[in-house]
Write a protein that holds these residues in place. Structure first.
Motif, mmCIF file in Angstrom:
data_model
loop_
_atom_site.group_PDB
_atom_site.id
_atom_site.type_symbol
_atom_site.label_atom_id
_atom_site.label_comp_id
_atom_site.label_asym_id
_atom_site.label_seq_id
_atom_site.Cartn_x
_atom_site.Cartn_y
_atom_site.Cartn_z
ATOM 1 N N ALA A 38 -10.413 -0.728 -13.217
ATOM 2 C CA ALA A 38 -10.371 -0.534 -11.760
ATOM 3 C C ALA A 38 -10.725 0.890 -11.345
ATOM 4 O O ALA A 38 -10.628 1.834 -12.135
ATOM 5 N N ASP A 39 -11.125 1.019 -10.086
ATOM 6 C CA ASP A 39 -11.380 2.329 -9.477
ATOM 7 C C ASP A 39 -10.178 2.814 -8.671
ATOM 8 O O ASP A 39 -10.070 4.003 -8.367
ATOM 9 N N LEU A 40 -9.303 1.874 -8.315
ATOM 10 C CA LEU A 40 -8.188 2.182 -7.414
ATOM 11 C C LEU A 40 -7.083 1.160 -7.646
ATOM 12 O O LEU A 40 -7.361 -0.022 -7.871
ATOM 13 N N LEU A 41 -5.833 1.614 -7.598
ATOM 14 C CA LEU A 41 -4.675 0.729 -7.739
ATOM 15 C C LEU A 41 -3.863 0.756 -6.454
ATOM 16 O O LEU A 41 -3.601 1.824 -5.899
ATOM 17 N N VAL A 42 -3.463 -0.439 -5.972
ATOM 18 C CA VAL A 42 -2.538 -0.516 -4.839
ATOM 19 C C VAL A 42 -1.298 -1.297 -5.271
ATOM 20 O O VAL A 42 -1.388 -2.288 -5.993
ATOM 21 N N LEU A 43 -0.135 -0.826 -4.824
ATOM 22 C CA LEU A 43 1.153 -1.427 -5.180
ATOM 23 C C LEU A 43 1.843 -1.927 -3.918
ATOM 24 O O LEU A 43 1.973 -1.190 -2.944
ATOM 25 N N CYS A 44 2.281 -3.186 -3.962
ATOM 26 C CA CYS A 44 2.747 -3.857 -2.740
ATOM 27 C C CYS A 44 4.265 -4.047 -2.673
ATOM 28 O O CYS A 44 4.768 -5.138 -2.388
ATOM 29 N N CYS A 70 -3.885 5.949 -6.574
ATOM 30 C CA CYS A 70 -2.916 4.870 -6.336
ATOM 31 C C CYS A 70 -2.307 5.022 -4.944
ATOM 32 O O CYS A 70 -1.827 6.095 -4.576
ATOM 33 N N ALA A 71 -2.327 3.926 -4.173
ATOM 34 C CA ALA A 71 -1.656 3.865 -2.873
ATOM 35 C C ALA A 71 -0.617 2.753 -2.940
ATOM 36 O O ALA A 71 -0.817 1.744 -3.627
ATOM 37 N N ALA A 72 0.491 2.921 -2.243
ATOM 38 C CA ALA A 72 1.588 1.960 -2.356
ATOM 39 C C ALA A 72 2.367 1.857 -1.054
ATOM 40 O O ALA A 72 2.317 2.751 -0.208
ATOM 41 N N VAL A 73 3.060 0.737 -0.905
ATOM 42 C CA VAL A 73 4.079 0.595 0.133
ATOM 43 C C VAL A 73 5.392 0.259 -0.554
ATOM 44 O O VAL A 73 5.410 -0.169 -1.714
ATOM 45 N N GLY A 95 1.073 11.429 -8.137
ATOM 46 C CA GLY A 95 -0.119 11.095 -7.369
ATOM 47 C C GLY A 95 -0.118 9.783 -6.642
ATOM 48 O O GLY A 95 -1.160 9.329 -6.175
ATOM 49 N N VAL A 96 1.052 9.142 -6.497
ATOM 50 C CA VAL A 96 1.127 7.886 -5.759
ATOM 51 C C VAL A 96 1.268 8.202 -4.265
ATOM 52 O O VAL A 96 2.175 8.934 -3.861
ATOM 53 N N HIS A 97 0.375 7.637 -3.458
ATOM 54 C CA HIS A 97 0.394 7.851 -2.008
ATOM 55 C C HIS A 97 1.187 6.714 -1.356
ATOM 56 O O HIS A 97 0.715 5.582 -1.286
ATOM 57 N N ILE A 98 2.393 7.000 -0.900
ATOM 58 C CA ILE A 98 3.237 5.986 -0.258
ATOM 59 C C ILE A 98 2.846 5.884 1.212
ATOM 60 O O ILE A 98 2.881 6.874 1.950
ATOM 61 N N LEU A 99 2.477 4.679 1.632
ATOM 62 C CA LEU A 99 2.038 4.444 3.010
ATOM 63 C C LEU A 99 3.136 3.745 3.812
ATOM 64 O O LEU A 99 3.768 2.812 3.327
ATOM 65 N N ASP A 100 3.300 4.187 5.043
ATOM 66 C CA ASP A 100 4.287 3.581 5.938
ATOM 67 C C ASP A 100 3.770 3.698 7.367
ATOM 68 O O ASP A 100 4.198 4.529 8.152
ATOM 69 N N GLY A 101 2.773 2.860 7.660
ATOM 70 C CA GLY A 101 2.149 2.930 8.962
ATOM 71 C C GLY A 101 1.031 3.954 9.013
ATOM 72 O O GLY A 101 0.631 4.394 10.090
ATOM 73 N N ASP A 102 0.525 4.338 7.838
ATOM 74 C CA ASP A 102 -0.599 5.258 7.791
ATOM 75 C C ASP A 102 -1.617 4.746 6.782
ATOM 76 O O ASP A 102 -1.566 3.585 6.386
ATOM 77 N N HIS A 103 -2.560 5.595 6.363
ATOM 78 C CA HIS A 103 -3.635 5.094 5.521
ATOM 79 C C HIS A 103 -4.040 6.097 4.448
ATOM 80 O O HIS A 103 -3.705 7.281 4.518
ATOM 81 N N ILE A 164 -2.394 -3.322 2.697
ATOM 82 C CA ILE A 164 -1.327 -3.643 1.759
ATOM 83 C C ILE A 164 0.001 -3.670 2.498
ATOM 84 O O ILE A 164 0.243 -2.896 3.423
ATOM 85 N N MET A 165 0.851 -4.608 2.106
ATOM 86 C CA MET A 165 2.184 -4.728 2.685
ATOM 87 C C MET A 165 3.072 -5.437 1.681
ATOM 88 O O MET A 165 2.594 -5.941 0.654
ATOM 89 N N HIS A 166 4.349 -5.485 1.973
ATOM 90 C CA HIS A 166 5.270 -6.199 1.080
ATOM 91 C C HIS A 166 5.519 -7.615 1.578
ATOM 92 O O HIS A 166 5.418 -8.575 0.835
ATOM 93 N N TYR A 167 5.838 -7.750 2.845
ATOM 94 C CA TYR A 167 6.114 -9.060 3.440
ATOM 95 C C TYR A 167 4.807 -9.803 3.713
ATOM 96 O O TYR A 167 3.755 -9.192 3.859
ATOM 97 N N ALA A 168 4.893 -11.115 3.804
ATOM 98 C CA ALA A 168 3.699 -11.955 3.958
ATOM 99 C C ALA A 168 3.304 -12.104 5.428
ATOM 100 O O ALA A 168 4.142 -12.462 6.263
ATOM 101 N N PRO A 169 2.015 -11.900 5.760
ATOM 102 C CA PRO A 169 1.570 -12.047 7.149
ATOM 103 C C PRO A 169 1.203 -13.481 7.522
ATOM 104 O O PRO A 169 0.964 -13.764 8.694
ATOM 105 N N ILE A 170 1.120 -14.373 6.535
ATOM 106 C CA ILE A 170 0.776 -15.780 6.785
ATOM 107 C C ILE A 170 1.719 -16.674 5.988
ATOM 108 O O ILE A 170 2.235 -16.269 4.944
ATOM 109 N N PRO A 171 1.949 -17.912 6.445
ATOM 110 C CA PRO A 171 2.846 -18.798 5.706
ATOM 111 C C PRO A 171 2.205 -19.446 4.483
ATOM 112 O O PRO A 171 2.922 -19.903 3.584
ATOM 113 N N GLU A 172 0.872 -19.495 4.427
ATOM 114 C CA GLU A 172 0.200 -20.211 3.336
ATOM 115 C C GLU A 172 0.536 -19.650 1.963
ATOM 116 O O GLU A 172 0.644 -20.401 0.989
#
Length: 244
Positions: A38-44, A70-73, A95-103, A164-172
């Protein structure tokens, strides 16, 4: 040197690591695989199991070997013991970038918008702010998280973007979870800014027994990357690898 805007980016995504303080080295193989593919890792979210600083330190120890950004929530488990600030500090050291309403912007080409999210239900069954103040506070939390995501997306002008987020935005992607708990696993309020601003893909966790993939009303793919779910489907690669 900037990346060619037309070149594909290999993005690895996983959530629900639930790292415990007695699990030194548990994620070394994962990190080695990500470095190779990978070129980038995201953690949800749910990076730790009980939201303890010691768990954050153990995870940071393994993630220190990452050779890609690496970016994470965070997730609900990360809040359990009120040590969020300390956990984020440990992860930032490696080096983990924790996101909370930012990018986070990867090489001027890919923007990653991140938010924890919250529950509240879907569609016509979405909980409304009526009645007891406790109910109104619950709904307000979901609204606030949705507004934070909208703010993050509104500031992104990169050629491509993912969410990226932790909770699900859709029910599927909750199919397989007990029906009774699905309203607490996410809310369609989170899908509104996604469909409005668009994205190449959305990644979430939280639903250990859910489905791997779904899509928003506008057709944006949504991936459930909870590690316990991936462990059952792709045990040799416990993350989703997507070219965007």
């Amino acid at each position: 040197m900037s990346r060619d805007p037309s070149s594909k980016i290999r993005l690895a995504a996983v959530g629900d690591l639930h790292c415990r303080e007695d699990q030194h080295g548990r994620f070394r193989h994962l990190v080695k695989q990500v470095n190779a593919t990978a070129d980038l890792l995201v953690l949800c979210g749910d990076l730790t199991d009980r939201g303890l600083l010691e768990e954050g330190k153990v995870l940071a120890e393994d993630l220190s070997a990452l050779r890609v950004p690496c970016a994470a929530v965070l997730g609900n488990h990360d809040y359990e013991h009120g040590q969020v600030k300390e956990i984020c500090s440990e992860l930032a050291k490696v080096g983990v970038h924790i996101l909370d309403g930012d990018h986070f912007i990867f090489e001027k080409v890919l923007g990653v918008a991140g938010v924890k999210g919250f529950g509240g239900g879907y569609g016509n069954a979405t909980l409304q702010a009526f009645g007891e103040p406790q109910t109104k506070a619950f709904v307000q939390e979901a609204v606030t998280e949705s507004l934070k995501l909208e703010a993050a997306l509104s500031h992104l002008d990169t050629p491509r973007k993912v969410i990226i987020m932790h909770y699900a935005p859709i029910p599927e992607t909750l199919e397989g979870e007990n029906i009774e708990i699905r309203p607490f696993l996410g809310t369609s309020r989170l899908a509104m800014p996604i469909d409005h601003y668009g994205a190449e893909a959305v990644f979430h966790g939280h639903a250990h027994h859910g489905a791997l993939r779904g899509q928003t009303k506008s057709g944006i793919p949504v991936y459930n990357v909870a590690m316990p779910l991936l462990a059952r489907h792709t045990p040799d690669q416990r993350y989703v690898l997507l070219e965007v």
